[in-house]
Design an enzyme around this catalytic site. Sequence first.
Site, PDB file in Angstrom:
ATOM      1  N   LYS A   1      -8.852   1.829  -2.598  1.00  0.00           N
ATOM      2  CA  LYS A   1      -9.282   1.278  -1.320  1.00  0.00           C
ATOM      3  C   LYS A   1     -10.710   1.735  -1.002  1.00  0.00           C
ATOM      4  O   LYS A   1     -11.044   2.917  -1.152  1.00  0.00           O
ATOM      5  CB  LYS A   1      -8.323   1.795  -0.250  1.00  0.00           C
TER       6      LYS A   1
ATOM      7  N   GLU B   1       0.852  -1.190   0.000  1.00  0.00           N
ATOM      8  CA  GLU B   1       0.000   0.000   0.000  1.00  0.00           C
ATOM      9  C   GLU B   1       0.893   1.248   0.000  1.00  0.00           C
ATOM     10  O   GLU B   1       1.863   1.336   0.755  1.00  0.00           O
ATOM     11  CB  GLU B   1      -0.835  -0.038   1.292  1.00  0.00           C
TER      12      GLU B   1
ATOM     13  N   GLY C   1      20.657   3.985  34.252  1.00  0.00           N
ATOM     14  CA  GLY C   1      19.341   3.383  34.370  1.00  0.00           C
ATOM     15  C   GLY C   1      19.077   2.409  33.233  1.00  0.00           C
ATOM     16  O   GLY C   1      19.765   2.431  32.201  1.00  0.00           O
TER      17      GLY C   1
ATOM     18  N   CYS D   1      -5.354  -3.277   2.008  1.00  0.00           N
ATOM     19  CA  CYS D   1      -5.287  -3.258   3.475  1.00  0.00           C
ATOM     20  C   CYS D   1      -6.641  -3.417   4.179  1.00  0.00           C
ATOM     21  O   CYS D   1      -7.149  -4.516   4.322  1.00  0.00           O
ATOM     22  CB  CYS D   1      -4.573  -1.995   3.924  1.00  0.00           C
TER      23      CYS D   1
END
Lengths: 583, 583
Positions: free
Chosen positions: B126, B44, B337, B162
Amino acid sequence: MVQLRIALAQINPTVGDLEGNCGAIADYARRAADDGAHLAVFPEMAVTGYSVEDLALRNGFVAASIEAVHRLAERLAADGLGRLPVVVGFLDRRVGGSAPFGQPAGAPQNALALLHGGAVRLVSAKHHLPNYGVFDEFRYFVPGDTLPVVRLHGADIAFAVCEDLWQDGGPVAAVRAARAGMLITLNGSPYERGKGGVRLDLCRRRARETGAAIGYVNMTGGQDDLVFEGDSLVVDAHGELVSRAPRFEESLHTTDIELPEGPDEADLPGEAGGFRIVRHTVGGRPGAPAPARAPVLTPCPDPLNDTGEVYRALVAAVRDHVHKNGFASVAVGADGGAGAALTAAIAADAVGADRVHALVMPGPGAREEALNAAEKAAAAQGLAVRVRSVQGLVDAYGAAVGSSSDAAALGAQARGGLVAALSRQEGHLVLATGDKTALAIGAAALHGDHAGAFAPLRDCWRTLVEDLARWRNARAASEGAPDPVPAECLTPDGVPAAVDGGAADAAADADPRVLDALLEAYIGTDKGVHDLAADGFAPGLVRRAVRLVDRAEHRRRAYPPGPKITKRALGRDRRLPITSRWG
Amino acid sequence: MVQLRIALAQINPTVGDLEGNCGAIADYARRAADDGAHLAVFPEMAVTGYSVEDLALRNGFVAASIEAVHRLAERLAADGLGRLPVVVGFLDRRVGGSAPFGQPAGAPQNALALLHGGAVRLVSAKHHLPNYGVFDEFRYFVPGDTLPVVRLHGADIAFAVCEDLWQDGGPVAAVRAARAGMLITLNGSPYERGKGGVRLDLCRRRARETGAAIGYVNMTGGQDDLVFEGDSLVVDAHGELVSRAPRFEESLHTTDIELPEGPDEADLPGEAGGFRIVRHTVGGRPGAPAPARAPVLTPCPDPLNDTGEVYRALVAAVRDHVHKNGFASVAVGADGGAGAALTAAIAADAVGADRVHALVMPGPGAREEALNAAEKAAAAQGLAVRVRSVQGLVDAYGAAVGSSSDAAALGAQARGGLVAALSRQEGHLVLATGDKTALAIGAAALHGDHAGAFAPLRDCWRTLVEDLARWRNARAASEGAPDPVPAECLTPDGVPAAVDGGAADAAADADPRVLDALLEAYIGTDKGVHDLAADGFAPGLVRRAVRLVDRAEHRRRAYPPGPKITKRALGRDRRLPITSRWG
């Protein structure tokens, strides 16, 4: 004919603050009743604030909104206001509450409710869902399919929500068939330069189309990157403007109007244009008509000379961003430029000069004259101003980075850091001073002297910044006050300093007015590289500017939010042209 | 039956880079032809990248996309690839090009094109436009109303885009009536934890419903805050998985499949389920069938143990954010961290350890052991590491602010500033190290040691950060390498330090796993204050956490973007619960 007094309550709700918003509604309903109004109407989503965004998809929030509306009806009755019909916008859900895959979960609706006699008497939802510009309502709501009509003391008043007035067809098109004497729309209509005139033209046209008088009530105030202007108004059934509320301030806008008596109920359709007409009747004929009064008719600004309106929009945006996020004060780095001085002036008008903490920061990258200009501006504005050198910070940065070659850039960064450090300690919100020009070409740095948490000038070109400053100076002059943005800040010595590598080349040698015109043509309209050259912009400048705009995308996305005042704001979620790759 | 070799080209396009994307398409088409494929299908919007956002509303960009597709067809023919049918996704506009008010201007469409023999032979758009989660397609596109079917060497292959596969009805429902032997969908389907299993189940179900084999081609790579995982696959008409491509990497995924011959053309419908069927025929019967090969069948990860998949998604996001924005290197503040060490490890896997510049910064707010852990992590990862004290900066900040009472907070800010200063000088992209927990409760400060331009861990709870670190350590161990996140970084000594006032109270005394569970229940699901208490969370903690989440909203909106990996990312444009006002 029936003589009615209609109160349009132009309030400033806060998203999510159901209790606070309902409190404001109760206050304004009281004022409307005290003023002899027969009806009080509040803006779209007045109960929840607008835009609730993905909160609409949380069942708990929808339930809380519905519950709040019922409690509000009871509260109004308990307060002795049960006889006043009150119409409010709120977040509802469609009966059944389910929606097909691909539609918003829980079927939330952007709805209105009529509250009367301690109960919710009528509910109806917005049909047309705007999904362009700053709106994404297809994401949040499912459409309604009814037209509500209230017979109020014998006259019929239809209601609709915001976009339903703007789009052809839909419930508004059914108003003529429903034979209502008036249509009132509840709005959450954000400010945009020049929109005022368009709005009035629309109301006039809809009045002629529907044969009904039009009442338009809009919210006011700032919410995140939106600013609502108010501008509530009434036009009669011939399309003549009857009354108009002030802009950018809360107002109970009350208008007396004569409406025709509604037809025999037997003659009324139950449906029109595909919309089911839902009805409710309030009272019989009114007791004694309120003594008629001259309507408020606030003049609308000339759309071609709207600098003052933009200024007021930015003040509202800053005021409400500060307060709705729990701050009481702001800090601004005062660098002597027009952007910083204007930002401080806006903030001073928004929250009070004594709550604006200006830092003047000598050191590398700051010219003596600019610092003097910054001090002069802060003094003229009466700000809480402090002078703090960044020389020590620049030295420390230079020592740590291992270089002193970019002292000016380190100075800019130190200034941004110092404002942030001071604000953290004292609890201020930091206002970022980057403007649309700087943002477009990548000169508004995330860590530099344009850093901050909210950027009031984000959607203002550099040339508009100067226009706004001059407008504010003129207002000060008319009050006998000194220029809040002294002439020294306005010296047209180019666009804002490039504090982060790569932004300087196209900017440095371009006249700011030429650059802004080029950027507006490129970003604000649909022009590509070839169009721009054909318009007479130097091809070299076009090429360099376009490349800078392209390269700055990640910076724009990381830069803090600010109020949108145009259709083509440099939003963080809306992609810009990237013509250097395709133009 | 007809024996065909289908190539699904799982590429990584860049939004707006029409030339680069078409170049990649031409390269992959060449590889498909060299591999004996009868058809190559691309994702797409492969020509434009996904999501183009408001670029879809720029006529110039739509025109450039259409032009690019025609030039691509010619280029393929000129390159000797004219005999290979190639299907690509691109940005088109509806014929006529107008749309009613309220629909996207210019009527843009999310379309596919069949390129063959040097020309565009077939175009279709689409139909179902997703508008939830990370999608806003109602804003950008108008729907299509056709089903394209290509007769390829005698077999009929239908195509769709899609969402048409995900929603019931629409063109996919018409595939059975069209009697196609295979349906291939072009996808730009973003990664989300656990989606892989759902996708396969869907393809299997659609195969059974349509009676057709299903080909699914998805893009891969990172684009802004989306990550595409690839995971292209083929299932046969019985719903059995035939082949599956690797995830998070580019791949030409070629599958041999036998398809039934298409029916007599006279027997074929011209319309089904309201969709006009548009047809094109390529070639006669194929010459010699390609020698059949065993299909690639990449195992899909266990959705209940997907830590490694999340890690790969974050690596793809960082790699492409850096490169697609024109950077070659990154900088990270290494504070010892887990978040910072993991961010550096992800970056090292994304762009190479020698392009990750770690700064270890002793000074106020940094414990000796944490600094040792940071150095150990950087050494284990082979980073370009430097040690620079922020003591001088803290002193300078303290002197300028006029206080030394919050030395730790000034230290945090100095660290953020130092990384930014160094990066500006050397051209690195600064990675922000704040995680979802810190972002939720307001502990990820805009100007502190979690500052930066892209935040890889933005959608990862603190507990997931630790899980990711342990997963990466296990991989290192299996390679005989030292822990990239040493045990010292993982000491569960609470959530990230609160560097900006007000965030500490709820965080400091809560077990991180309890806090994350509470935040996930509150933010990731629809639970309110009362539900959380009923779930056994301490009412005091619930109250304080909810208040912190509420108060942190302006900070979340100002914090830099990062990859979304859940349905409830703390997006900057999607409002969070603000239950302290209504719950």
